[in-house]
Design an enzyme around this catalytic site. Structure first.
Site, PDB file in Angstrom:
ATOM      1  N   THR A  56       0.818  -1.220   0.000  1.00 15.67           N
ATOM      2  CA  THR A  56       0.000   0.000   0.000  1.00 15.67           C
ATOM      3  C   THR A  56       0.846   1.261   0.000  1.00 15.67           C
ATOM      4  OG1 THR A  56      -0.118   0.015   2.432  1.00 15.67           O
ATOM      5  CG2 THR A  56      -1.868  -1.164   1.240  1.00 15.67           C
ATOM      6  N   CYS A  60       1.948   2.905   9.455  1.00 14.98           N
ATOM      7  CA  CYS A  60       0.887   3.041  10.467  1.00 14.98           C
ATOM      8  C   CYS A  60       1.466   2.933  11.867  1.00 14.98           C
ATOM      9  CB  CYS A  60      -0.166   1.937  10.302  1.00 14.98           C
ATOM     10  SG  CYS A  60      -0.903   1.817   8.657  1.00 14.98           S
ATOM     11  N   CYS A  64      -3.463   0.775  14.581  1.00  9.72           N
ATOM     12  CA  CYS A  64      -4.276   1.151  13.420  1.00  9.72           C
ATOM     13  C   CYS A  64      -5.401   0.142  13.202  1.00  9.72           C
ATOM     14  CB  CYS A  64      -3.414   1.251  12.168  1.00  9.72           C
ATOM     15  SG  CYS A  64      -4.334   1.810  10.711  1.00  9.72           S
ATOM     16  N   ARG A  67      -7.223  -3.165   8.026  1.00 13.18           N
ATOM     17  CA  ARG A  67      -7.101  -4.621   7.913  1.00 13.18           C
ATOM     18  C   ARG A  67      -5.649  -5.038   8.098  1.00 13.18           C
ATOM     19  NH1 ARG A  67      -9.018  -8.120   2.586  1.00 13.18           N
ATOM     20  NH2 ARG A  67      -8.439 -10.187   3.399  1.00 13.18           N
ATOM     21  N   ARG A  89       4.345   6.784   3.090  1.00 17.79           N
ATOM     22  CA  ARG A  89       3.593   7.979   3.481  1.00 17.79           C
ATOM     23  C   ARG A  89       2.680   7.638   4.671  1.00 17.79           C
ATOM     24  NH1 ARG A  89       1.186   5.694  -0.894  1.00 17.79           N
ATOM     25  NH2 ARG A  89      -1.083   5.314  -0.743  1.00 17.79           N
ATOM     26  N   CYS A  91      -0.406   6.877   7.043  1.00 20.28           N
ATOM     27  CA  CYS A  91      -1.768   6.343   6.894  1.00 20.28           C
ATOM     28  C   CYS A  91      -2.767   7.441   7.239  1.00 20.28           C
ATOM     29  CB  CYS A  91      -1.949   5.136   7.817  1.00 20.28           C
ATOM     30  SG  CYS A  91      -3.652   4.543   7.969  1.00 20.28           S
ATOM     31  N   CYS A  94      -5.007   6.191  10.780  1.00 20.72           N
ATOM     32  CA  CYS A  94      -4.486   6.275  12.155  1.00 20.72           C
ATOM     33  C   CYS A  94      -3.593   7.484  12.384  1.00 20.72           C
ATOM     34  CB  CYS A  94      -3.750   4.992  12.524  1.00 20.72           C
ATOM     35  SG  CYS A  94      -2.207   4.717  11.605  1.00 20.72           S
TER      36      CYS A  94
END
Length: 378
Positions: A56, A60, A64, A67, A89, A91, A94
């Site tokens: 992704t 995080c 968080c 999923r 980058r 999230c 969170c």
């Protein structure tokens, strides 16, 4: 009879060579613990490390709510800067680059409290919510969760503190009501008795005009003082010296008409003494409790705890439907002026040991031991 196949001269020739086995890398126990924290969304791990997900491109905090990714796609980082340096980058769910949510909420509530305390008149909830950058509904909910009261109740309680301070400094009642933030004398007199426990003029004169009966006795906890107004018992205090307890009562109401209790009041004293042995003896005694609405709810909840049973501050807060209001509950217990009958001694630490008690830890431990022994013998 069937003929068996002939074996080759070299048995090893029929066995295909195995693929070379790659050496197994040792498991990093630190990463194992970190991965377990991610799987459990452990808030306690927030701020200790951050994790990134290569599929992704985001990183995080451990708690968080997204999923849970596959382990093979996860890497751990010691800081946000390290994660961003690796090309990830933050999230958007969170917000790992910001302080933890609980901290941000606490800071917003603290900011709102400062705004309430600095304002001449109490700001409305919508204005407070806008000032701290939250929606009105969300702000109202987290404010009550952290303080134990609504923004309006907090403003009322602060206004009551200002009122008491002004009257205590000798200000006239008219000056005090406007200095405290009351917009009209009608609203002031509608709330003053509940906030002061007596008429404003009587409070200004240190309880002048208030008749308080009292009596002292010796018991197995030391000296005990019981005081009552016409409405009910307003103080039950414990100490080493009866004279000190009387002076403390005089300091609390320096201009009140303090009178030793008569024969009828001696029966009240006897009931309080009996409550030390059997708490049921004091259950029907009328109390004159003076505090904020939240404090009075906490004190009422304390009276519902059966003898021999203990709760923690967090459990008592949960019973109020406000599990985050632990500090407010602790403050309410600390401001209790009526020992034994409002049994704040039944609140203990998480490990079950006695916590702070304004009349001494040893007395608290003795009360708990006596109640536990009576319950076991019942």
């Amino acid at each position: 009879m069937p003929t068996l196949p002939e074996l080759p001269n070299d048995p090893a020739a029929s066995i295909e060579p195995l693929e070379p086995i790659e050496p197994i890398e040792p498991i990093d126990s630190t990463d194992l613990a970190r991965w377990r924290a991610v799987q459990q969304r452990d808030q306690a791990a927030d701020g200790q490390f951050w994790y990134s997900v290569k599929t992704t491109g985001v990183y995080c905090r451990p708690s968080c709510g997204a999923r849970t990714p596959l382990r093979k796609n996860v890497a751990f980082h010691a800081s946000c800067a390290a994660a961003e340096a690796a090309g990830f980058r933050p999230c958007q769910r969170c917000r790992p680059d910001l302080p933890p949510l609980a901290q941000r909420q606490a800071e917003a509530v603290a900011q709102a409290c400062r705004l309430i305390e600095a304002a001449e008149t109490a700001p409305d909830t919508a204005a407070l919510a806008e000032a701290v950058g939250l929606s009105r509904y969300h702000f109202h909910r987290i404010f009550k969760a952290h303080t134990g009261v609504t923004p309006k109740a907090y403003a009322d309680a602060h206004r009551g503190q200002r009122l008491r301070a002004q009257l205590g400094q000798g200000s006239s009642v008219t000056e005090a009501l406007y200095e405290a933030g009351f917009n009209s004398s009608g609203r002031f007199y509608a709330h003053s008795d509940a906030q002061l426990g007596m008429k404003p003029t009587a409070y200004r004169r240190g309880g002048s005009g208030e008749r308080i009966r009292f009596a002292v006795a010796q018991c197995w906890l030391g000296a005990l003082l019981v005081a009552a107004t016409g409405q009910g018992i307003c103080a039950v205090t414990l100490g080493e010296d009866a004279d000190v307890l009387v002076r403390q009562l005089q300091d609390r109401f320096p201009q009140a008409d303090l009178a030793p209790g008569d024969a009828d009041f001696e029966r009240t004293l006897a009931q309080v003494l009996a409550a030390l042995e059997d708490p049921r003896q004091g259950a029907a005694l009328p109390l004159d409790v003076r505090g904020t609405a939240f404090q009075q709810r906490v004190w009422q909840a304390l009276r519902s705890i059966p003898p021999g049973v203990t709760l923690t501050y967090s459990e008592l807060a949960a019973r109020q439907g406000q599990p985050a209001a632990v500090r407010a509950v602790a403050n309410a217990c600390a401001n209790n002026e009526i020992a034994v009958l409002i049994p704040c001694h039944r609140i203990v630490r998480l490990d079950g040991s006695p916590s702070g008690y304004r009349w001494g830890i040893q007395r608290k431990a003795a009360l708990l031991a006596r109640e536990a022994a009576n319950r076991e013998g019942a």
